[in-house]
Design a protein around this motif. Sequence first.
Motif, PDB file in Angstrom:
ATOM      1  N   SER A  30       0.843  -1.200   0.000  1.00 44.15           N
ATOM      2  CA  SER A  30       0.000   0.000   0.000  1.00 44.15           C
ATOM      3  C   SER A  30       0.872   1.241   0.000  1.00 44.15           C
ATOM      4  CB  SER A  30      -0.914   0.000   1.226  1.00 44.15           C
ATOM      5  OG  SER A  30      -1.856  -1.040   1.138  1.00 44.15           O
ATOM      6  N   ASP A  31       0.482   2.224  -0.821  1.00 46.18           N
ATOM      7  CA  ASP A  31       1.328   3.399  -0.963  1.00 46.18           C
ATOM      8  C   ASP A  31       0.610   4.716  -0.720  1.00 46.18           C
ATOM      9  OD1 ASP A  31       1.449   2.737  -4.546  1.00 46.18           O
ATOM     10  OD2 ASP A  31      -0.209   3.180  -3.200  1.00 46.18           O
ATOM     11  N   TYR A  32      -0.626   4.632  -0.271  1.00 46.50           N
ATOM     12  CA  TYR A  32      -1.375   5.852   0.007  1.00 46.50           C
ATOM     13  C   TYR A  32      -2.369   5.519   1.098  1.00 46.50           C
ATOM     14  CZ  TYR A  32      -4.588   9.777  -0.938  1.00 46.50           C
ATOM     15  OH  TYR A  32      -5.383  10.882  -0.844  1.00 46.50           O
ATOM     16  N   PHE A  33      -2.493   6.415   2.056  1.00 44.56           N
ATOM     17  CA  PHE A  33      -3.324   6.146   3.227  1.00 44.56           C
ATOM     18  C   PHE A  33      -4.173   7.372   3.544  1.00 44.56           C
ATOM     19  CE2 PHE A  33      -0.952   2.339   4.253  1.00 44.56           C
ATOM     20  CZ  PHE A  33       0.280   2.599   3.695  1.00 44.56           C
ATOM     21  N   ILE A  34      -5.388   7.089   3.987  1.00 46.01           N
ATOM     22  CA  ILE A  34      -6.317   8.178   4.302  1.00 46.01           C
ATOM     23  C   ILE A  34      -6.963   7.900   5.649  1.00 46.01           C
ATOM     24  CG2 ILE A  34      -8.315   9.506   3.517  1.00 46.01           C
ATOM     25  CD1 ILE A  34      -7.919   8.355   0.733  1.00 46.01           C
ATOM     26  N   TRP A  35      -7.172   8.956   6.411  1.00 41.22           N
ATOM     27  CA  TRP A  35      -7.990   8.875   7.621  1.00 41.22           C
ATOM     28  C   TRP A  35      -9.340   9.524   7.327  1.00 41.22           C
ATOM     29  CZ3 TRP A  35      -7.549   6.212  11.992  1.00 41.22           C
ATOM     30  CH2 TRP A  35      -6.287   5.736  12.375  1.00 41.22           C
ATOM     31  N   TYR A  36     -10.395   8.821   7.756  1.00 39.94           N
ATOM     32  CA  TYR A  36     -11.751   9.324   7.607  1.00 39.94           C
ATOM     33  C   TYR A  36     -12.414   9.440   8.968  1.00 39.94           C
ATOM     34  CZ  TYR A  36     -11.798   8.558   2.542  1.00 39.94           C
ATOM     35  OH  TYR A  36     -11.539   8.618   1.201  1.00 39.94           O
ATOM     36  N   LYS A  37     -13.344  10.380   9.038  1.00 44.52           N
ATOM     37  CA  LYS A  37     -14.180  10.568  10.223  1.00 44.52           C
ATOM     38  C   LYS A  37     -15.624  10.296   9.804  1.00 44.52           C
ATOM     39  CE  LYS A  37     -15.792  14.332  13.263  1.00 44.52           C
ATOM     40  NZ  LYS A  37     -15.694  15.821  13.517  1.00 44.52           N
ATOM     41  N   CYS A  90      -9.043   4.258   9.266  1.00 43.90           N
ATOM     42  CA  CYS A  90      -7.930   4.405   8.345  1.00 43.90           C
ATOM     43  C   CYS A  90      -8.264   3.584   7.102  1.00 43.90           C
ATOM     44  CB  CYS A  90      -6.615   3.936   8.964  1.00 43.90           C
ATOM     45  SG  CYS A  90      -6.505   2.159   9.269  1.00 43.90           S
ATOM     46  N   ALA A  91      -7.731   3.999   5.988  1.00 42.73           N
ATOM     47  CA  ALA A  91      -7.937   3.276   4.734  1.00 42.73           C
ATOM     48  C   ALA A  91      -6.633   3.262   3.962  1.00 42.73           C
ATOM     49  CB  ALA A  91      -9.039   3.934   3.911  1.00 42.73           C
ATOM     50  N   GLU A  92      -6.374   2.168   3.278  1.00 45.94           N
ATOM     51  CA  GLU A  92      -5.156   2.025   2.498  1.00 45.94           C
ATOM     52  C   GLU A  92      -5.486   1.793   1.029  1.00 45.94           C
ATOM     53  OE1 GLU A  92      -3.064  -1.902   3.180  1.00 45.94           O
ATOM     54  OE2 GLU A  92      -4.623  -2.094   4.726  1.00 45.94           O
ATOM     55  N   ASN A  93      -4.588   2.242   0.219  1.00 43.50           N
ATOM     56  CA  ASN A  93      -4.783   2.210  -1.231  1.00 43.50           C
ATOM     57  C   ASN A  93      -3.556   1.565  -1.860  1.00 43.50           C
ATOM     58  OD1 ASN A  93      -4.615   4.535  -3.890  1.00 43.50           O
ATOM     59  ND2 ASN A  93      -6.103   2.907  -3.712  1.00 43.50           N
ATOM     60  N   THR A  94      -3.802   0.565  -2.661  1.00 43.88           N
ATOM     61  CA  THR A  94      -2.699  -0.063  -3.379  1.00 43.88           C
ATOM     62  C   THR A  94      -2.728   0.411  -4.834  1.00 43.88           C
ATOM     63  OG1 THR A  94      -3.998  -1.934  -4.102  1.00 43.88           O
ATOM     64  CG2 THR A  94      -3.010  -2.082  -1.914  1.00 43.88           C
ATOM     65  N   ASN A  95      -1.852  -0.114  -5.630  1.00 39.69           N
ATOM     66  CA  ASN A  95      -1.818   0.329  -7.016  1.00 39.69           C
ATOM     67  C   ASN A  95      -3.008  -0.174  -7.829  1.00 39.69           C
ATOM     68  OD1 ASN A  95      -1.177  -2.340  -7.203  1.00 39.69           O
ATOM     69  ND2 ASN A  95       0.947  -2.028  -7.837  1.00 39.69           N
ATOM     70  N   THR A  96      -3.933  -0.840  -7.186  1.00 39.52           N
ATOM     71  CA  THR A  96      -5.156  -1.235  -7.874  1.00 39.52           C
ATOM     72  C   THR A  96      -6.214  -0.147  -7.790  1.00 39.52           C
ATOM     73  OG1 THR A  96      -6.068  -2.238  -5.878  1.00 39.52           O
ATOM     74  CG2 THR A  96      -4.747  -3.649  -7.303  1.00 39.52           C
ATOM     75  N   ASP A  97      -5.921   0.930  -7.089  1.00 43.88           N
ATOM     76  CA  ASP A  97      -6.839   2.067  -6.909  1.00 43.88           C
ATOM     77  C   ASP A  97      -7.988   1.790  -5.967  1.00 43.88           C
ATOM     78  OD1 ASP A  97      -6.406   3.100 -10.324  1.00 43.88           O
ATOM     79  OD2 ASP A  97      -5.428   3.829  -8.516  1.00 43.88           O
ATOM     80  N   LYS A  98      -8.080   0.596  -5.414  1.00 44.92           N
ATOM     81  CA  LYS A  98      -9.131   0.309  -4.447  1.00 44.92           C
ATOM     82  C   LYS A  98      -8.731   0.833  -3.078  1.00 44.92           C
ATOM     83  CE  LYS A  98      -9.073  -4.132  -5.150  1.00 44.92           C
ATOM     84  NZ  LYS A  98      -9.429  -5.566  -5.139  1.00 44.92           N
ATOM     85  N   LEU A  99      -9.735   1.256  -2.327  1.00 44.75           N
ATOM     86  CA  LEU A  99      -9.513   1.754  -0.974  1.00 44.75           C
ATOM     87  C   LEU A  99     -10.048   0.707  -0.008  1.00 44.75           C
ATOM     88  CD1 LEU A  99      -8.334   4.403   0.135  1.00 44.75           C
ATOM     89  CD2 LEU A  99     -10.663   5.271   0.289  1.00 44.75           C
ATOM     90  N   ILE A 100      -9.169   0.200   0.855  1.00 42.91           N
ATOM     91  CA  ILE A 100      -9.545  -0.832   1.804  1.00 42.91           C
ATOM     92  C   ILE A 100      -9.513  -0.241   3.202  1.00 42.91           C
ATOM     93  CG2 ILE A 100      -9.024  -3.132   2.682  1.00 42.91           C
ATOM     94  CD1 ILE A 100      -9.855  -3.007  -0.292  1.00 42.91           C
TER      95      ILE A 100
END
Lengths: 111, 114
Positions: A30-37, A90-100
């Motif tokens: 995973s190369d991109y991470f997001i925090w959501y509320k 928290c959510a992670e994003n891989t090079n598949t563009d999906k957010l897990i």
Amino acid sequence: GESVGLHLPTLSVQEGDNSIINCAYSNSASDYFIWYKQESGKGPQFIIDIRSNMDKRQGQRVTVLLNKTVKHLSLQIAATQPGDSAVYFCAENTNTDKLIFGTGTRLQVFP
Amino acid sequence: SAVISQKPSRDICQRGTSLTIQCQVDSQVTMMFWYRQQPGQSLTLIATANQGSEATYESGFVIDKFPISRPNLTFSTLTVSNMSPEDSSIYLCSVGEGLGYGYTFGSGTRLTVV
């Protein structure tokens, strides 16, 4: 209200204190991470993001820390306010563009 | 960021029926996704809605149960077919513009199956 966060781990903090919410992510690629509320009855709202080439990023009252060695992400909220009460994902994003998404933490702020 | 309108916001449906949820975006977006959030839990990706072709489903989700359409770059629908009480969840539409640009969510559809 809605049942978001009923069965999630809960962090209780006093108003004005700093909060630290932790997240262990699953994919070392995973190369991109997001925090959501997420507040009751609403969809997740973007808080802050970070790319894997960084280990820290700051926003307004929030800081995200990334430790790729142990696949750990944290969200720090300074001077926590009652309006910060919500479920945080928290959510992670891989090079598949999906957010897990991770499992989430419910933050309760008491006076 | 994009503004998403999701309809209906909530519904109560009889088991065995189907419900179609609409997701309208105010701008053209590359990627659209559908998520399910069961009561008290995190979000689970159902599928990626592909414009002009069949959706890409995640493990555990099938097209017969969750048919998805995406006729253009601003609109998608998710149908929950032959519903049972176990389908009671929040269903969320999300859009993204790629790595590093964030992903925006609609307010969700709260479905209760009785």
